[in-house]
Design a protein around this motif. Structure first.
Motif, short mmCIF file in Angstrom:
data_model
loop_
_atom_site.label_atom_id
_atom_site.label_comp_id
_atom_site.label_asym_id
_atom_site.label_seq_id
_atom_site.Cartn_x
_atom_site.Cartn_y
_atom_site.Cartn_z
N VAL B 97 -61.78 -38.75 -27.29
CA VAL B 97 -62.81 -37.75 -27.02
C VAL B 97 -64.07 -38.53 -26.63
N VAL B 98 -64.62 -38.27 -25.45
CA VAL B 98 -65.79 -39.02 -24.97
C VAL B 98 -66.92 -38.06 -24.62
N LYS B 99 -68.13 -38.61 -24.58
CA LYS B 99 -69.32 -37.82 -24.25
C LYS B 99 -69.62 -37.99 -22.76
N ILE B 100 -69.67 -36.90 -22.05
CA ILE B 100 -69.91 -36.96 -20.61
C ILE B 100 -71.38 -37.24 -20.32
N CYS B 101 -71.66 -38.26 -19.49
CA CYS B 101 -73.03 -38.54 -19.04
C CYS B 101 -73.29 -37.89 -17.69
N SER B 102 -72.44 -38.15 -16.73
CA SER B 102 -72.62 -37.55 -15.40
C SER B 102 -71.35 -37.68 -14.57
N VAL B 103 -71.30 -36.90 -13.51
CA VAL B 103 -70.22 -36.99 -12.53
C VAL B 103 -70.89 -37.28 -11.19
N ASP B 104 -70.36 -38.29 -10.47
CA ASP B 104 -70.94 -38.66 -9.17
C ASP B 104 -69.78 -38.97 -8.23
N GLY B 105 -69.48 -38.03 -7.34
CA GLY B 105 -68.36 -38.22 -6.40
C GLY B 105 -67.06 -38.32 -7.17
N ASN B 106 -66.38 -39.46 -7.02
CA ASN B 106 -65.11 -39.64 -7.75
C ASN B 106 -65.29 -40.42 -9.04
N ARG B 107 -66.54 -40.47 -9.53
CA ARG B 107 -66.81 -41.22 -10.76
C ARG B 107 -67.28 -40.30 -11.89
N LEU B 108 -66.76 -40.58 -13.08
CA LEU B 108 -67.20 -39.89 -14.29
C LEU B 108 -67.77 -40.95 -15.24
N TYR B 109 -69.06 -40.83 -15.54
CA TYR B 109 -69.70 -41.77 -16.47
C TYR B 109 -69.68 -41.16 -17.87
N PHE B 110 -69.37 -41.98 -18.87
CA PHE B 110 -69.25 -41.43 -20.22
C PHE B 110 -69.64 -42.45 -21.28
N LYS B 111 -69.93 -41.92 -22.50
CA LYS B 111 -70.20 -42.74 -23.68
C LYS B 111 -69.16 -42.44 -24.76
N GLU B 112 -69.25 -43.19 -25.88
CA GLU B 112 -68.27 -43.09 -26.97
C GLU B 112 -66.94 -43.68 -26.48
N VAL B 113 -67.00 -44.96 -26.19
CA VAL B 113 -65.94 -45.68 -25.49
C VAL B 113 -65.13 -46.53 -26.48
N ASP B 114 -63.82 -46.40 -26.46
CA ASP B 114 -62.94 -47.27 -27.24
C ASP B 114 -61.76 -47.72 -26.39
N ILE B 115 -62.00 -47.92 -25.11
CA ILE B 115 -60.93 -48.16 -24.14
C ILE B 115 -61.17 -49.49 -23.43
N LEU B 116 -60.11 -50.27 -23.25
CA LEU B 116 -60.21 -51.56 -22.58
C LEU B 116 -60.46 -51.39 -21.08
N ASP B 117 -61.16 -52.38 -20.52
CA ASP B 117 -61.41 -52.39 -19.08
C ASP B 117 -60.09 -52.39 -18.30
N LYS B 118 -60.08 -51.69 -17.20
CA LYS B 118 -58.95 -51.61 -16.25
C LYS B 118 -57.76 -50.79 -16.79
N THR B 119 -58.01 -49.98 -17.81
CA THR B 119 -56.93 -49.13 -18.35
C THR B 119 -56.58 -48.02 -17.35
N PRO B 120 -55.30 -47.82 -17.08
CA PRO B 120 -54.88 -46.74 -16.17
C PRO B 120 -55.08 -45.36 -16.81
N LEU B 121 -55.70 -44.47 -16.06
CA LEU B 121 -56.00 -43.12 -16.55
C LEU B 121 -54.89 -42.15 -16.16
N LEU B 122 -54.49 -41.29 -17.10
CA LEU B 122 -53.42 -40.32 -16.84
C LEU B 122 -53.94 -38.89 -16.66
N ASP B 123 -55.01 -38.54 -17.36
CA ASP B 123 -55.49 -37.16 -17.29
C ASP B 123 -56.91 -37.09 -17.86
#
Lengths: 158, 158
Positions: B97-123
């Motif tokens: 569960v993450v906190k949404i900061c903003s959406v810009d084009g195809n990017r979603l910026y968020f906080k409350e991060v516990d995910i490694l860099d370059k992790t493949p996103l499924l949904d």
């Protein structure tokens, strides 16, 4: 890049078709269903009974399409698929928070069901108060449907 | 039965290795990360910015094992894998569960991060107050680590 998954079990539910199913389990909270886990994963359920709720991740196997924008059940307006919980999404992963009733061998009995019978199960996670409950939540286009404190009309699929 | 999935994008995070990463994002709430969605899914983010939080589902691609019982980060005792949130689980699906900061084009910026860099996103799913927040939650073996109202010691991976 391809990611290959295998069902860890199957969900047995009284909902044989989409008609009559709630859009989320809390709208028909007393209906009961159960997970039948593959035998080799039985020990994976150990200690889950200590939790009141679980998160089920499953595969929307009855969906035949992938949409980028979709009209959700609650309204006719279209939204980006990632701003909805609808089934016709990339990778077709469903997520439900359910209420745990009991664990018996390789079976998990639960309430708050919004899942079709025979749905392939991908994962079970414990719902953890400290990780999963957020306060001050804003729920975008969905908030207006709950603003008078009542449930909206379209919570059961017709 | 095989289920074939494809990443819908990749997560860019300041955590390049497991050392220093929080076991859940709320334990280092101000760190920021972003999702880079594949270009063809850009329109799927429409209206997500109206939500305060999102649920990210991703693939634990650095895990090389599958365990049925596991010792979680919080303690040395073993538990059934489905009573933990650890990465070495069947199908290797992660949920945050993450906190949404903003959406810009195809990017979603968020906080409350516990995910490694370059992790493949499924949904990506919107976190919905009416569907995802539960009261009277009991959190099994995890409750004892929070019982004095403080955070436990082992919330950051060493």
């Amino acid at each position: 890049m391809q990611i290959i998954m295998h069902p860890i079990g199957v969900i047995h539910s009284p909902y044989k078709e989409t008609k009559g199913i709630p859009i989320q389990g809390i709208f028909k909270p007393d209906v009961e269903a159960w997970v039948e886990l593959r035998e080799e994963y039985r020990e994976g359920l150990k200690d889950l009974e200590g939790f009141s709720h679980a998160i089920l991740l499953y595969y929307f196997d009855r969906s035949r399409t992938e949409q980028i924008e979709a009209s959700p059940f609650l309204e006719d307006d279209k939204h980006g698929i990632f701003a909805t919980r609808g089934p016709h999404r990339p990778n077709h992963i469903g997520l439900s928070v359910v209420k745990i009733c009991s664990v018996d061998g390789n079976r998990l009995y639960f309430k708050e069901v919004d899942i079709l019978d025979k749905t392939p199960l991908l994962d079970i996670k414990p719902y953890v108060k400290y990780f999963d409950v957020r306060q001050d939540v804003v729920s975008g286009w969905i908030d207006k449907h709950f603003e008078d404190g009542n449930n909206p009309e379209r919570t059961i699929v017709r």
